[in-house]
Design a protein around this motif. Structure first.
Motif, PDB file in Angstrom:
ATOM      1  N   ALA A  10       0.826  -1.236   0.029  1.00  0.00           N
ATOM      2  CA  ALA A  10       0.003  -0.051  -0.036  1.00  0.00           C
ATOM      3  C   ALA A  10       0.709   1.184  -0.059  1.00  0.00           C
ATOM      4  CB  ALA A  10      -0.926   0.122   1.089  1.00  0.00           C
ATOM      5  N   ARG A  11       1.865   1.234   0.636  1.00  0.00           N
ATOM      6  CA  ARG A  11       3.018   2.300   0.654  1.00  0.00           C
ATOM      7  C   ARG A  11       3.511   2.495  -0.544  1.00  0.00           C
ATOM      8  NH1 ARG A  11       4.169   0.331   5.759  1.00  0.00           N
ATOM      9  NH2 ARG A  11       6.372  -0.446   4.693  1.00  0.00           N
ATOM     10  N   SER A  12       4.152   1.414  -1.226  1.00  0.00           N
ATOM     11  CA  SER A  12       4.898   1.544  -2.234  1.00  0.00           C
ATOM     12  C   SER A  12       4.474   1.478  -3.834  1.00  0.00           C
ATOM     13  CB  SER A  12       6.143   0.515  -2.122  1.00  0.00           C
ATOM     14  OG  SER A  12       5.569  -0.966  -2.399  1.00  0.00           O
ATOM     15  N   THR A  13       3.044   1.209  -3.648  1.00  0.00           N
ATOM     16  CA  THR A  13       2.315   1.295  -5.173  1.00  0.00           C
ATOM     17  C   THR A  13       0.865   2.040  -5.111  1.00  0.00           C
ATOM     18  OG1 THR A  13       0.893  -0.534  -4.408  1.00  0.00           O
ATOM     19  CG2 THR A  13       3.384  -1.488  -5.138  1.00  0.00           C
ATOM     20  N   PRO A  14       0.573   2.085  -5.957  1.00  0.00           N
ATOM     21  CA  PRO A  14      -0.977   2.927  -5.864  1.00  0.00           C
ATOM     22  C   PRO A  14      -2.108   2.265  -5.387  1.00  0.00           C
ATOM     23  CG  PRO A  14      -0.168   2.717  -8.178  1.00  0.00           C
ATOM     24  CD  PRO A  14       0.697   2.044  -7.339  1.00  0.00           C
ATOM     25  N   LEU A  15      -1.622   0.941  -4.770  1.00  0.00           N
ATOM     26  CA  LEU A  15      -2.859   0.049  -4.463  1.00  0.00           C
ATOM     27  C   LEU A  15      -3.167   0.554  -3.098  1.00  0.00           C
ATOM     28  CD1 LEU A  15      -1.124  -3.399  -5.254  1.00  0.00           C
ATOM     29  CD2 LEU A  15      -2.947  -2.177  -6.611  1.00  0.00           C
ATOM     30  N   ASN A  16      -4.473   0.329  -2.746  1.00  0.00           N
ATOM     31  CA  ASN A  16      -5.004   0.701  -1.313  1.00  0.00           C
ATOM     32  C   ASN A  16      -4.838  -0.611  -0.622  1.00  0.00           C
ATOM     33  OD1 ASN A  16      -7.458  -0.855  -1.662  1.00  0.00           O
ATOM     34  ND2 ASN A  16      -8.596   0.927  -2.587  1.00  0.00           N
ATOM     35  N   ARG A  17      -5.250  -0.519   0.623  1.00  0.00           N
ATOM     36  CA  ARG A  17      -4.949  -1.768   1.512  1.00  0.00           C
ATOM     37  C   ARG A  17      -5.834  -3.052   0.896  1.00  0.00           C
ATOM     38  NH1 ARG A  17      -4.820  -3.648   6.131  1.00  0.00           N
ATOM     39  NH2 ARG A  17      -2.854  -3.722   6.933  1.00  0.00           N
ATOM     40  N   GLY A  18      -7.037  -2.759   0.635  1.00  0.00           N
ATOM     41  CA  GLY A  18      -8.015  -3.791   0.108  1.00  0.00           C
ATOM     42  C   GLY A  18      -7.332  -4.528  -1.050  1.00  0.00           C
ATOM     43  N   GLU A  19      -6.852  -3.646  -2.142  1.00  0.00           N
ATOM     44  CA  GLU A  19      -6.507  -3.972  -3.357  1.00  0.00           C
ATOM     45  C   GLU A  19      -5.032  -4.768  -3.183  1.00  0.00           C
ATOM     46  OE1 GLU A  19      -7.870  -0.393  -6.144  1.00  0.00           O
ATOM     47  OE2 GLU A  19      -6.235  -0.295  -5.002  1.00  0.00           O
ATOM     48  N   ALA A  20      -4.262  -4.228  -2.091  1.00  0.00           N
ATOM     49  CA  ALA A  20      -3.131  -4.944  -1.983  1.00  0.00           C
ATOM     50  C   ALA A  20      -3.217  -6.434  -1.394  1.00  0.00           C
ATOM     51  CB  ALA A  20      -2.062  -4.038  -1.055  1.00  0.00           C
ATOM     52  N   LEU A  21      -4.282  -6.421  -0.340  1.00  0.00           N
ATOM     53  CA  LEU A  21      -4.716  -7.740   0.365  1.00  0.00           C
ATOM     54  C   LEU A  21      -5.179  -8.761  -1.014  1.00  0.00           C
ATOM     55  CD1 LEU A  21      -4.884  -9.473   2.576  1.00  0.00           C
ATOM     56  CD2 LEU A  21      -7.068  -8.527   2.872  1.00  0.00           C
ATOM     57  N   ARG A  22      -6.001  -8.376  -1.838  1.00  0.00           N
ATOM     58  CA  ARG A  22      -6.272  -9.187  -2.797  1.00  0.00           C
ATOM     59  C   ARG A  22      -5.206  -9.565  -3.888  1.00  0.00           C
ATOM     60  NH1 ARG A  22     -10.433  -5.782  -2.829  1.00  0.00           N
ATOM     61  NH2 ARG A  22      -9.896  -4.564  -4.592  1.00  0.00           N
ATOM     62  N   VAL A  23      -4.227  -8.719  -4.093  1.00  0.00           N
ATOM     63  CA  VAL A  23      -3.374  -9.169  -5.043  1.00  0.00           C
ATOM     64  C   VAL A  23      -2.405 -10.195  -4.169  1.00  0.00           C
ATOM     65  CG1 VAL A  23      -0.847  -8.259  -5.841  1.00  0.00           C
ATOM     66  CG2 VAL A  23      -3.072  -6.882  -6.079  1.00  0.00           C
ATOM     67  N   ILE A  24      -1.992 -10.095  -2.790  1.00  0.00           N
ATOM     68  CA  ILE A  24      -1.197 -11.056  -2.176  1.00  0.00           C
ATOM     69  C   ILE A  24      -2.145 -12.198  -1.800  1.00  0.00           C
ATOM     70  CG2 ILE A  24      -0.533 -11.585   0.157  1.00  0.00           C
ATOM     71  CD1 ILE A  24      -0.172  -8.652   0.511  1.00  0.00           C
ATOM     72  N   GLN A  25      -3.395 -12.335  -1.927  1.00  0.00           N
ATOM     73  CA  GLN A  25      -4.025 -13.497  -1.698  1.00  0.00           C
ATOM     74  C   GLN A  25      -4.152 -14.370  -3.112  1.00  0.00           C
ATOM     75  OE1 GLN A  25      -7.871 -11.841  -0.353  1.00  0.00           O
ATOM     76  NE2 GLN A  25      -7.517 -12.503   1.725  1.00  0.00           N
ATOM     77  N   ASP A  26      -4.192 -13.498  -4.035  1.00  0.00           N
ATOM     78  CA  ASP A  26      -4.088 -13.999  -5.400  1.00  0.00           C
ATOM     79  C   ASP A  26      -2.694 -14.933  -5.731  1.00  0.00           C
ATOM     80  OD1 ASP A  26      -6.526 -13.426  -6.236  1.00  0.00           O
ATOM     81  OD2 ASP A  26      -6.166 -11.788  -7.559  1.00  0.00           O
ATOM     82  N   VAL A  27      -1.541 -14.162  -5.255  1.00  0.00           N
ATOM     83  CA  VAL A  27      -0.292 -14.804  -5.510  1.00  0.00           C
ATOM     84  C   VAL A  27      -0.252 -15.827  -4.729  1.00  0.00           C
ATOM     85  CG1 VAL A  27       2.061 -14.208  -5.133  1.00  0.00           C
ATOM     86  CG2 VAL A  27       0.553 -12.578  -6.520  1.00  0.00           C
ATOM     87  N   LEU A  28      -0.657 -15.923  -3.273  1.00  0.00           N
ATOM     88  CA  LEU A  28      -0.333 -17.055  -2.531  1.00  0.00           C
ATOM     89  C   LEU A  28      -1.043 -18.293  -3.180  1.00  0.00           C
ATOM     90  CD1 LEU A  28      -0.527 -15.260   0.952  1.00  0.00           C
ATOM     91  CD2 LEU A  28       1.519 -16.190  -0.242  1.00  0.00           C
TER      92      LEU A  28
END
Length: 85
Positions: A10-28
């Motif tokens: 969330a700090r290092s990209t334009p993603l908000n926390r919710g979007e960042a969480l979804r990206v992480i869950q998809d990668v995992l």
């Protein structure tokens, strides 16, 4: 779950926390796939692209080396057995 990683994205990209969480869950979820599941899925995908088994199994064998946790090297015969039993 993975709060530090979510905060970092969330700090290092334009993603908000919710979007960042979804990206992480998809990668995992992608990397949670077993070797057998990966081989079957890739076989179906490559077959759908019109490739023949000889090309498919060569490509899968090469691709497996680059998985996050690479499985032991599988022979073309072992790959065929995963797909066809």
């Amino acid at each position: 779950m993975h709060d530090e990683l979510v905060d970092h994205l969330a700090r290092s990209t334009p993603l908000n926390r919710g979007e960042a969480l979804r990206v992480i869950q998809d990668v995992l979820a992608y990397f949670d796939e077993t070797t057998e599941e990966y081989v079957r899925r890739r076989h179906r995908e490559l077959q759908g692209q019109g490739l023949v088994n000889a090309e498919i199994f060569e490509r899968i064998a090469a691709d497996l080396k680059y998985r996050a946790v690479a499985p032991p090297e599988l022979t073309l015969r072992q790959l065929r057995r995963i797909v066809y039993g």
